[in-house]
Design a protein around this motif. Structure first.
Motif, mmCIF file in Angstrom:
data_model
loop_
_atom_site.group_PDB
_atom_site.id
_atom_site.type_symbol
_atom_site.label_atom_id
_atom_site.label_comp_id
_atom_site.label_asym_id
_atom_site.label_seq_id
_atom_site.Cartn_x
_atom_site.Cartn_y
_atom_site.Cartn_z
ATOM 1 N N GLY A 1 15.592 -8.283 -6.775
ATOM 2 C CA GLY A 1 16.023 -7.796 -8.073
ATOM 3 C C GLY A 1 16.603 -6.396 -8.016
ATOM 4 O O GLY A 1 16.547 -5.706 -6.991
ATOM 5 N N HIS A 2 17.150 -5.999 -9.139
ATOM 6 C CA HIS A 2 17.866 -4.745 -9.289
ATOM 7 C C HIS A 2 17.000 -3.546 -8.910
ATOM 8 O O HIS A 2 17.414 -2.685 -8.127
ATOM 9 N N LYS A 3 15.783 -3.453 -9.462
ATOM 10 C CA LYS A 3 14.930 -2.287 -9.177
ATOM 11 C C LYS A 3 14.555 -2.209 -7.706
ATOM 12 O O LYS A 3 14.514 -1.118 -7.132
ATOM 13 N N LEU A 4 14.308 -3.353 -7.076
ATOM 14 C CA LEU A 4 13.966 -3.346 -5.649
ATOM 15 C C LEU A 4 15.160 -2.916 -4.806
ATOM 16 O O LEU A 4 14.998 -2.156 -3.836
ATOM 17 N N ASP A 5 16.354 -3.381 -5.165
ATOM 18 C CA ASP A 5 17.556 -2.942 -4.450
ATOM 19 C C ASP A 5 17.692 -1.426 -4.547
ATOM 20 O O ASP A 5 17.985 -0.750 -3.550
ATOM 21 N N ASN A 6 17.471 -0.891 -5.739
ATOM 22 C CA ASN A 6 17.583 0.558 -5.929
ATOM 23 C C ASN A 6 16.537 1.312 -5.116
ATOM 24 O O ASN A 6 16.849 2.328 -4.493
ATOM 25 N N ILE A 7 15.309 0.839 -5.119
ATOM 26 C CA ILE A 7 14.228 1.513 -4.380
ATOM 27 C C ILE A 7 14.498 1.488 -2.884
ATOM 28 O O ILE A 7 14.243 2.466 -2.183
ATOM 29 N N ARG A 8 15.001 0.373 -2.393
ATOM 30 C CA ARG A 8 15.308 0.278 -0.959
ATOM 31 C C ARG A 8 16.374 1.297 -0.559
ATOM 32 O O ARG A 8 16.362 1.823 0.546
ATOM 33 N N ARG A 9 17.295 1.575 -1.471
ATOM 34 C CA ARG A 9 18.393 2.498 -1.181
ATOM 35 C C ARG A 9 17.997 3.957 -1.455
ATOM 36 O O ARG A 9 18.409 4.865 -0.751
ATOM 37 N N ASP A 10 17.193 4.180 -2.504
ATOM 38 C CA ASP A 10 16.821 5.541 -2.909
ATOM 39 C C ASP A 10 15.422 5.469 -3.513
ATOM 40 O O ASP A 10 15.244 4.890 -4.582
ATOM 41 N N SER A 11 14.453 6.025 -2.832
ATOM 42 C CA SER A 11 13.052 5.872 -3.238
ATOM 43 C C SER A 11 12.634 6.785 -4.391
ATOM 44 O O SER A 11 11.519 6.675 -4.892
ATOM 45 N N ARG A 12 13.513 7.674 -4.849
ATOM 46 C CA ARG A 12 13.168 8.562 -5.961
ATOM 47 C C ARG A 12 13.068 7.769 -7.260
ATOM 48 O O ARG A 12 13.979 7.016 -7.609
ATOM 49 N N VAL A 13 11.945 7.943 -7.965
ATOM 50 C CA VAL A 13 11.732 7.238 -9.220
ATOM 51 C C VAL A 13 11.074 8.163 -10.239
ATOM 52 O O VAL A 13 10.512 9.204 -9.895
ATOM 53 N N CYS A 14 11.140 7.732 -11.466
ATOM 54 C CA CYS A 14 10.443 8.376 -12.570
ATOM 55 C C CYS A 14 9.794 7.247 -13.366
ATOM 56 O O CYS A 14 10.387 6.172 -13.526
ATOM 57 N N PHE A 15 8.567 7.472 -13.821
ATOM 58 C CA PHE A 15 7.847 6.451 -14.586
ATOM 59 C C PHE A 15 7.249 7.127 -15.809
ATOM 60 O O PHE A 15 6.569 8.148 -15.683
ATOM 61 N N THR A 16 7.517 6.572 -16.986
ATOM 62 C CA THR A 16 7.070 7.158 -18.244
ATOM 63 C C THR A 16 6.130 6.207 -18.966
ATOM 64 O O THR A 16 6.412 5.020 -19.091
#
Length: 159
Positions: free
Chosen positions: A61-76
């Motif tokens: 999925g989209h979020k996993l693709d993004n995490i694999r490419r760039d591990s920086r995240v924000c969670f609210t």
């Protein structure tokens, strides 16, 4: 990481209050970075455990693709909110976590994270949860966010 000071410092929450929001929140919104640098946000169930957040999803999925490419995240997480129309305002509390995300592959670590999620969301059904986890483990991804910085903010009703 850009950790600028909170503009309304009088509404800033201390670490125990932030932890309480993270422990008691039902869901939050995960923000990841798209390949073009734009944000992608998605609401998710989660569990907080000792400076780490876990959430589950499908294995693609989209979020996993993004995490694999760039591990920086924000969670609210919004702990609570209420619009007060007669006062032309709202009361609220929220926590914002900045961190690094990783996708957990180890089956034992995935099982432990799923058990934590089940204890939070289905505490009276752990026997059933164990069987469900066993059957779904191969088609379930676990996202682990290691908290690097967290802030919290609240506005209380002063009536």
């Amino acid at each position: 990481m850009d950790c600028r000071p909170m503009r309304r410092a009088n509404r800033a929450l201390d670490e125990p209050a932030i932890e309480e929001i993270l422990q008691n929140g039902e869901h939050g919104v995960l923000a990841t970075v798209n390949a073009d640098g734009s944000p992608y946000c998605i609401p998710l169930n989660y569990v907080a455990d000792a400076g780490v957040l876990y959430m589950h999803c499908a294995t693609e999925g989209h979020k996993l693709d993004n995490i694999r490419r760039d591990s920086r995240v924000c969670f609210t997480v919004i702990g609570g909110s209420q619009v007060l129309p007669e006062q032309l305002t709202a009361v609220y509390e929220s926590a914002v976590v900045f961190g690094k995300a990783e996708i957990i592959e180890d089956p034992d670590a995935k099982t432990e994270a799923l058990l934590l999620l089940c204890r939070k969301y289905s505490p009276g059904h752990m026997d059933k949860a164990r069987g469900s986890i066993s059957r779904a483990l191969k088609r379930t991804a676990i996202i682990k966010i290691t908290v690097q910085h967290a802030t919290g903010k609240a506005k209380q009703n002063k009536r």
